[in-house]
Design an enzyme around this catalytic site. Sequence first.
Site, PDB file in Angstrom:
ATOM      1  N   GLU A   1       0.895  -1.159   0.000  1.00 30.72           N
ATOM      2  CA  GLU A   1       0.000   0.000   0.000  1.00 30.72           C
ATOM      3  C   GLU A   1       0.919   1.190   0.000  1.00 30.72           C
ATOM      4  O   GLU A   1       1.699   1.353   0.945  1.00 30.72           O
ATOM      5  CB  GLU A   1      -0.797   0.069   1.303  1.00 30.72           C
ATOM      6  CG  GLU A   1      -1.703  -1.067   1.554  1.00 30.72           C
ATOM      7  CD  GLU A   1      -2.991  -0.954   0.800  1.00 30.72           C
ATOM      8  OE1 GLU A   1      -3.150   0.025   0.048  1.00 30.72           O
ATOM      9  OE2 GLU A   1      -3.809  -1.848   0.963  1.00 30.72           O
TER      10      GLU A   1
ATOM     11  N   CYS B   1      -2.246   8.434   3.538  1.00 32.01           N
ATOM     12  CA  CYS B   1      -2.114   8.036   2.138  1.00 32.01           C
ATOM     13  C   CYS B   1      -3.374   8.392   1.368  1.00 32.01           C
ATOM     14  O   CYS B   1      -3.364   8.369   0.143  1.00 32.01           O
ATOM     15  CB  CYS B   1      -1.744   6.575   1.990  1.00 32.01           C
ATOM     16  SG  CYS B   1      -2.755   5.503   2.952  1.00 32.01           S
TER      17      CYS B   1
HETATM   18  C1  UN1 Z   1      -4.035   5.973   5.691  1.00 32.80           C
HETATM   19  O1  UN1 Z   1      -4.380   6.983   5.121  1.00 32.80           O
HETATM   20  O2  UN1 Z   1      -2.860   5.672   5.754  1.00 32.80           O
HETATM   21  O3  UN1 Z   1      -9.747   6.159   5.759  1.00 32.80           O
HETATM   22  C2  UN1 Z   1      -5.030   5.091   6.360  1.00 32.80           C
HETATM   23  C3  UN1 Z   1      -9.064   6.614   6.668  1.00 32.80           C
HETATM   24  C4  UN1 Z   1      -8.558   5.687   7.732  1.00 32.80           C
HETATM   25  C5  UN1 Z   1      -7.351   4.936   7.278  1.00 32.80           C
HETATM   26  C6  UN1 Z   1      -6.347   5.768   6.547  1.00 32.80           C
HETATM   27  N1  UN1 Z   1      -9.593   4.813   8.135  1.00 32.80           N
HETATM   28  O4  UN1 Z   1      -8.790   7.765   6.716  1.00 32.80           O
END
Ligand code: UN1
Length: 501
Positions: A252, A286
């Site tokens: 990821e 991310c």
């Molecule tokens: C990430 O952005 O690394 O959807 C994870 C979200 C969280 C997970 C994000 N539940 O913002």
Amino acid sequence: MITLLQGANYIGGKWINDTGEVFEDRNPSDTNELLGTFPRSREQQANLAVAAARAAFPAWRSLSRINRAEFLDTFVQLVKSDKDELARIISRECGKCIAEARADVVEGIHTAQYWFGRARTPSGEVLASEIPEKDSYVYRKPKGVVIAITPWNFPFAIPLWLICPSLVEGNTVVLKPAEETPLIAQCLIEYFEKAGLPAGVLNLVQGYGEEAGWPLVTHPDVDTVLFTGSAQVGAMIKEACAKDYRKFCVCEMGGKNAMIVCDDADFDLAVNAAIMSAFRTTGQRCVSVERLIVQRGIFDRFVAGFVEKARQLRIGDPLDENTFMGPLVSASGGEKFEYYNELAVKEGARVLLDGGRMTEGNYGRGHFFRPFVYTLEHDSRSRVLREEVFGPHVAVMPFNTLEDAVRIYNDSEYAFALSVCSRDYRKIRAVRNLCDFGVGYVNLPTIGAEVHLPFGGLKKSGTGMPSAAGLIDAVTHRVSWTVNHDTEIRLAQGLSGGISE
Ligand code: UN1
């Protein structure tokens, strides 16, 4: 509870500190605050951890899926009562605002609950055969030893996304958490220890990626590598795994995520969704948005509304419930942010908020910055519109037609999170069908995924094997299994089962 100053690795059910060298864990809001020191592991510790995980595998896989999942239930019961304490550790260790740190713990709890429940649901399939006396099954088998390499920004939830399905499906695990968040990783493992997880089933190796992570990734006795982090490291991991016939990896990686705001959008909702997408976790998710693609008809109004809100965001101590944006995680994160802000200016950006470093008073002790917001016409050659900054750095770009919006959106190596704000179902549907993304939202921010959904990206953002609920395919082999209930052999495709003599 757990306020450690000297951390350790957890290998084969024992806490071990044998590296001699350590690394420091400091609070990014106040770099004078040392939270602990942790072992700077290398190949020797990696080898021991993989050997411990391998040794624990036969007994662990022979437990029933439901029995394995019961450890997650005990884990959840223990974590629940310490939720606030754990959130404070996360806040101090990585600078996430306390509400988000709490959500991180809650997301971890939800993950463990989800996989606990899922253990009692079917994991395979029963399929028809052409031959009535045959039953065919798809049966899942554990892969074996799984390495989980996890980032600092969801230091509780993401390790659990990877650990929970791995364990329920019968794998054993070595966790190498980010070097920015070793303390919360140690806490997480301590709860599993308290829950009675057998020795060697879950191991912890602390340290830097190149020193501790790499020997785990390249170890010949590892079956699967699960990685969440940068695209650059992900590419190295993919290459290393490709060289080993049996090894499999799920990566990821980053994003250059975007929100498409159409003329007909609910204006206030769109502005709020953009603010949350861009500045929650100080833009260090991310799924954070660094590109706002806004239709010309509302462009000026939207920019004004967005900038006004962004200017007023409360930046400061992440432990304060009223803070919206904490610090960047590290000095190097701050340098990268400043580098891209300068580059935006060189590339012709019209800067609306300056992204300045905050040095007055307590701010000076941490990595605090104001948001950086600019407008720029889309240009394929622009680096600031293509490269991930991982900070509160946002470009607002105009578009004319929906086709333009789709073209601008897809003009990216990355394809992680997308949001579209519109009241027109035709436009929304077109965006869903034509844009590349792994996690999509309508009239919502790009943050806030839930654990029972697949989570991951395409292209440079991921290997298309999503985490969270989607991870089961990565930690199991789906084997086909066909059983004959007749005394004769009968084959499919009309082929005779007889042998002519
Ligand atoms: C990430 O952005 O690394 O959807 C994870 C979200 C969280 C997970 C994000 N539940 O913002």
